[in-house]
Design an enzyme around this catalytic site. Sequence first.
Site, short mmCIF file in Angstrom:
data_model
loop_
_atom_site.label_atom_id
_atom_site.label_comp_id
_atom_site.label_asym_id
_atom_site.label_seq_id
_atom_site.Cartn_x
_atom_site.Cartn_y
_atom_site.Cartn_z
N PRO A 37 -6.18 -5.72 11.47
CA PRO A 37 -7.55 -5.35 11.48
C PRO A 37 -7.61 -3.78 11.71
CG PRO A 37 -7.54 -7.42 12.53
CD PRO A 37 -6.18 -7.10 12.46
N LEU A 38 -8.12 -2.94 11.21
CA LEU A 38 -8.19 -1.56 11.37
C LEU A 38 -8.88 -1.42 12.56
CD1 LEU A 38 -8.88 -0.26 7.90
CD2 LEU A 38 -6.68 -0.22 9.20
N GLY A 76 -10.17 4.11 7.76
CA GLY A 76 -10.90 2.78 7.94
C GLY A 76 -11.01 2.63 9.25
N HIS A 108 0.92 -1.23 0.01
CA HIS A 108 0.01 -0.14 -0.10
C HIS A 108 0.87 1.03 0.10
CE1 HIS A 108 -2.23 -3.25 1.68
NE2 HIS A 108 -3.39 -2.80 1.46
N HIS A 122 -20.62 -17.54 33.03
CA HIS A 122 -21.81 -17.82 32.49
C HIS A 122 -21.43 -18.83 31.30
CE1 HIS A 122 -23.27 -14.69 34.87
NE2 HIS A 122 -24.36 -14.78 34.75
N PHE A 177 -20.56 -13.27 24.89
CA PHE A 177 -19.83 -12.05 24.42
C PHE A 177 -18.39 -12.17 23.73
CE2 PHE A 177 -23.45 -10.48 27.15
CZ PHE A 177 -24.50 -10.54 26.37
N HIS A 190 -28.02 -15.93 25.21
CA HIS A 190 -27.25 -15.54 26.11
C HIS A 190 -26.45 -17.04 26.41
CE1 HIS A 190 -28.45 -11.73 26.47
NE2 HIS A 190 -28.04 -11.41 27.38
N GLU A 222 -17.08 -4.69 24.68
CA GLU A 222 -16.29 -5.80 25.01
C GLU A 222 -14.98 -6.00 24.05
OE1 GLU A 222 -20.50 -6.89 26.50
OE2 GLU A 222 -19.55 -5.91 24.43
N HIS A 251 -4.13 3.24 -3.07
CA HIS A 251 -4.32 2.61 -1.86
C HIS A 251 -3.48 1.44 -1.67
CE1 HIS A 251 -6.30 1.61 2.04
NE2 HIS A 251 -6.28 0.50 1.47
N ASP A 260 -32.17 -16.80 30.41
CA ASP A 260 -31.93 -15.89 29.57
C ASP A 260 -32.04 -16.49 28.37
OD1 ASP A 260 -31.59 -13.74 31.26
OD2 ASP A 260 -29.35 -14.29 31.43
#
Length: 687
Positions: free
Chosen positions: A129-130, A170, A27, A475, A451, A487, A426, A274, A483
Amino acid sequence: MVDLDTLSVNTIRGLCMDAIQKARSGHPGTPMGMAPVAYTLWQRFLRFDPADPIWPNRDRFVLSEGHASALLWSLLHLTGVRAVDPDYEVLGRPAVTLDDLKSFRQLDSHCPGHPEYRWTSGVEATTGPLGQGVATSVGMAIAGQWLAARFNRDDFTLFDFDVYALAGDGCMMEGISSEAASLAGHLKLSNLCWIYDSNRVTIEGHTDITFTEDVAARFLAYGWNVTTVADANDLDRVSRAFHTFRAETARPTLVLVHSHIGYGSPVEDSPKAHGTPLGPEGVKAAKRFLGIPPDADFHIPDGLPDWFARGIGARGAELRTDWEKTFEAYRGSHPALADELERIHRRELPEGWENVLPAFPADPKGMASRNSSGQVLDAIAQAVPWVLGGSADLTPSTRTRLAFDGAGDFQPGDRSGRNLHLGVREHASAAVANGMALTKLRPYWSGFLIFSDYAKGAIRLSALMEIPTVHIFTHDSIGVGEDGPTHQPVEQLAGLRSTPGLLVFRPADANEVVEMWRVVAALRHEPAALVLSRQALPTLDRSRLGGAGGVARGAYVLAEAPSGEPEVILLATGSEVSLAMAAYEELTADGIACRVVSMPCWELFDRQPRDYRDEVLPPAVTARVAVEEASTLGWDRYVGDRGAVVGMHTFGASAPLKQLLNRFGFTPERVSQVARELVAHGKETSS
């Protein structure tokens, strides 16, 4: 007279163009556009010693738009950054040689396609990862302020470093950057500076097709200081922006820089700049525009390395030398704190830290593993003062609040607190913990296992970087009950276990929790995911069962067949170990020779010598039943073609726990039935 600033900037651009063109991959646009800003930061401001790139009070520079890695490699080469080995010893050789630059993106080059921590010295964090880089930088800034609060004294300033992160459009679009910026604004992290490369171009085209928000207004709303540089090539304006950051004492700073992607090339300001090399003719045209000899590849003008040595090199060496003198005097006045700092830097723990680990008596009622883990964590944190962390707004549920006297909360008014309030964020929580681990603290963060999907990108990077971030999840199963399936984690365990280098623990009782923490606290280069229950788990009677110390080997024989020669083996983790024990009692009463194996950590078990693995799981015993309230994916490697798995093949349901266990077959009767069928089938086959 030669303008050394302009010459330096254009040399950086030329090196980036040449490296990318030679690789035929990369790039070029961002390095060419942002070279003046990166140069100004490194040559005029960054408190960083190329001769010792890991001294503790250095400023941190994180390239969040990691696709622009050629920019960082050129800077590391020109500034003469030295290599550091895995034992944190500075070596005599350069971190990035010219040959490395010439082999950009090639196998074993120290100039990979994106910055890779522990691979190339001078890289503060792996960013791919951006958005990950900027989020990680928030953790670094938190760590800097905590270190200052813990160790600085009126007559000794050991920590006052700043954290810079270079981000692009980004990064600003990714949700994690919003999570992290919101947290940083609340915490008033005035030692944090994000440099926003606003070149208005992404892969698909110009950003006006998708991204028209007012970024400056967004960051003002977060509580940031915002300053704008209208032209990336204006080094004086860039310098003023960094001076503005340094003068700010109550807010993080966003330096919004308007740049031209692919500056000086035939595709300037075009999406074509780019992610595609400029081509031989494009490179020559750009070099002519920039005043670089068009036919000279990887051209570094005479005297330029010396110019950097007189800038960042001299400044960094002086700052580092002064810091070392200060630290020696500090050691004389505060020897205990100095010892802590040296241990932090080496990722070592205090002498005798294991003495605080509790032991839990046998108890058929037991306790949830989240509760026992909370007790052990609190004890360890008292013994290891640089253990700190929090949760994504779930501390009362994850039991991760440090409750001992003086633990406190990390907030704008108190930087010494050990409890972080990370909010419902998270993904950013995991990245923030990574940033703290990169600063050599021992951080943890926590949330519900379901999560973990939101945080997976940062969890993966903790494994990729080989840093001991502790990811705590509670959990852990359909035991969440009412839940419902949204969940109730099913596939999350398999996803975590599929991550190379991540140790995933699911302990069966309170004493397995203790042994889990004994392993995890001592990790230096591996992250861990702790998967804990909400429901109570019986504390097993170790006087008649295998010792919990087997956790260190990943799996161990918990209950043996009376004869010592099992016909069937039951394998389980977490809450299902007590279920396997109940089935064991039924089978034993019926005269079936049964063994129970607790497998709290697959990864550790897989590392054991073949002899030990065969001792726990004898190859001749093919009747094996694995029990886990999760996806069955992966269990076949332990039960084999002739075994069976009692697990989840669908999502869960909303109902009380006991109803769910009956619905999905997690009962002693069901496990016993499957075991009997395997034993009977084996006898039929052998007869």
